[in-house]
Write an enzyme that holds these catalytic residues in place. Structure first.
Site, mmCIF file in Angstrom:
data_model
loop_
_atom_site.group_PDB
_atom_site.id
_atom_site.type_symbol
_atom_site.label_atom_id
_atom_site.label_comp_id
_atom_site.label_asym_id
_atom_site.label_seq_id
_atom_site.Cartn_x
_atom_site.Cartn_y
_atom_site.Cartn_z
ATOM 1 N N SER A 55 -25.536 -84.504 -39.023
ATOM 2 C CA SER A 55 -25.998 -84.342 -40.400
ATOM 3 C C SER A 55 -26.407 -82.892 -40.621
ATOM 4 C CB SER A 55 -27.155 -85.297 -40.705
ATOM 5 O OG SER A 55 -28.207 -85.158 -39.777
ATOM 6 N N MET A 56 -25.988 -82.352 -41.770
ATOM 7 C CA MET A 56 -26.192 -80.932 -42.055
ATOM 8 C C MET A 56 -26.829 -80.713 -43.422
ATOM 9 S SD MET A 56 -22.590 -79.459 -40.495
ATOM 10 C CE MET A 56 -21.605 -80.331 -41.706
ATOM 11 N N GLY A 107 -23.521 -81.422 -45.931
ATOM 12 C CA GLY A 107 -22.747 -82.621 -45.664
ATOM 13 C C GLY A 107 -22.886 -83.141 -44.251
ATOM 14 N N GLY A 136 -31.779 -89.634 -42.422
ATOM 15 C CA GLY A 136 -30.953 -89.709 -41.220
ATOM 16 C C GLY A 136 -30.763 -91.133 -40.743
ATOM 17 N N ASP A 137 -31.814 -91.939 -40.845
ATOM 18 C CA ASP A 137 -31.727 -93.347 -40.454
ATOM 19 C C ASP A 137 -30.768 -94.097 -41.384
ATOM 20 O OD1 ASP A 137 -33.780 -92.704 -38.619
ATOM 21 O OD2 ASP A 137 -35.282 -93.063 -40.177
#
Length: 310
Positions: free
Chosen positions: A221-222, A226, A252-253
């Site tokens: 993840s960025m 994206g 993130g989860d």
């Protein structure tokens, strides 16, 4: 729908405080405050439940402040198999500003005994048969070593389970050596774990090559840039949609849950990544990350393009 087991070794009560702007060293007045039963594995379980999957949850919880978790499990309909130990579950303080910036102050967590670990192992073994995917998420509590994390992952693999790991720091470095089925670091977590730049796909590929990482699904993840899915056959990039960020808690989860959802739903790789990116993006638009309206995910998917990185 398929059953997924989430293992949260060091859960927390997330206390999220919203203010206009954080002034360090001065009195700050909150606009709102919210306390939630949390922990990365529990967050994944909540999003999976919202997507129609059966969530089984386990890990460790403190006996002395268990009420908020018991209420949450009952509300969400989780199949609860947590090990309740002496002491309190930690609190994580999250200060959110109008700009979207979030400042975290994470608690240390309780200490785990050998008896606690044996109880967890027995519980997981009892729950495994109907489970296809096991998610091990979050930090490690005191008394639970990175070596024991590796042993847990390797044992789950011998049981024929697909293991998803989302952690950071030394735990991430150790977990990668066990070659789980999927990991979901962000760029900062990769850089912290391996002391190499990880901002671009080329840097990510180099980092994976240099450190002999042999994991089928590396999902990175960025943030606003994206998501990269570094896969040996179909490496993909999803462009993030433009959204107003209210909180990054649980994003993130949510991405992890979205990837699992795509796999269990037998989506194509492109549809899986697009859906997961939309679910993660939806999380940052709100305080909390529950999916209350699936049409919001469909709307975000229309804004996301997925391109090959091969």
């Amino acid at each position: 729908m398929a059953k997924v087991l989430t293992v949260t070794l060091n859960p927390a009560i997330d206390v999220t405080i919203q203010i206009d702007t954080l002034n360090v060293g001065h009195v700050n007045r909150q606009q709102s405050a919210q306390s939630l039963a949390a922990g990365k594995g529990l967050n994944v379980a909540q999003v999976l439940k919202d997507l129609g999957h059966r969530a089984i949850v386990t890990g460790f919880l403190g006996k002395e402040n268990r009420q908020i978790f018991d209420k949450h499990f009952a509300h969400e309909g989780f199949d609860n198999h947590f090990i309740y130990i002496d002491g309190e579950t930690r609190q994580n303080i999250k200060v959110g500003e109008q700009s979207g910036r979030m400042t975290d102050i994470n608690g240390k967590g309780f200490a785990i005994t050998e008896e606690d670990k044996k109880a967890l192992h027995a519980t997981i073994e009892r729950l495994l048969e109907p489970v296809e995917i096991v998610v091990v998420s979050g930090s490690l509590p005191q008394g639970f070593s990175t070596t024991e994390l590796v042993e847990l992952i390797e044992w789950l693999k011998t049981k024929g389970k697909k293991v998803v790991v989302d952690t950071s720091g030394p735990a991430l470095s150790a977990a990668i050596k066990a070659n789980p089925w999927l990991i979901k670091p962000n760029t900062d977590e990769l850089t912290e774990a391996f002391h190499q730049p990880a901002e671009t796909f080329a840097q990510q590929k180099q980092l994976i090559q240099d450190n002999n990482i042999d994991i089928e699904n590396v999902v990175i993840s960025m943030g606003e840039h994206g998501v990269n899915w570094v896969h040996p056959v179909h490496p993909l990039h999803a462009k993030a949609p433009r959204v107003q960020v209210k909180s990054t808690v649980g994003a993130g989860d949510s991405l992890v849950a979205g990837m699992i959802h795509g796999f269990l739903s037998q989506y194509s790789p492109e549809e899986t990544l697009k859906t997961a990116t939309a679910i993660g993006s939806n999380a940052v638009t709100q305080i909390g990350f529950a999916i209350e309206d699936l049409s919001a995910i469909d709307n975000l998917k229309q804004q996301i393009t997925v391109d090959s990185l091969s």
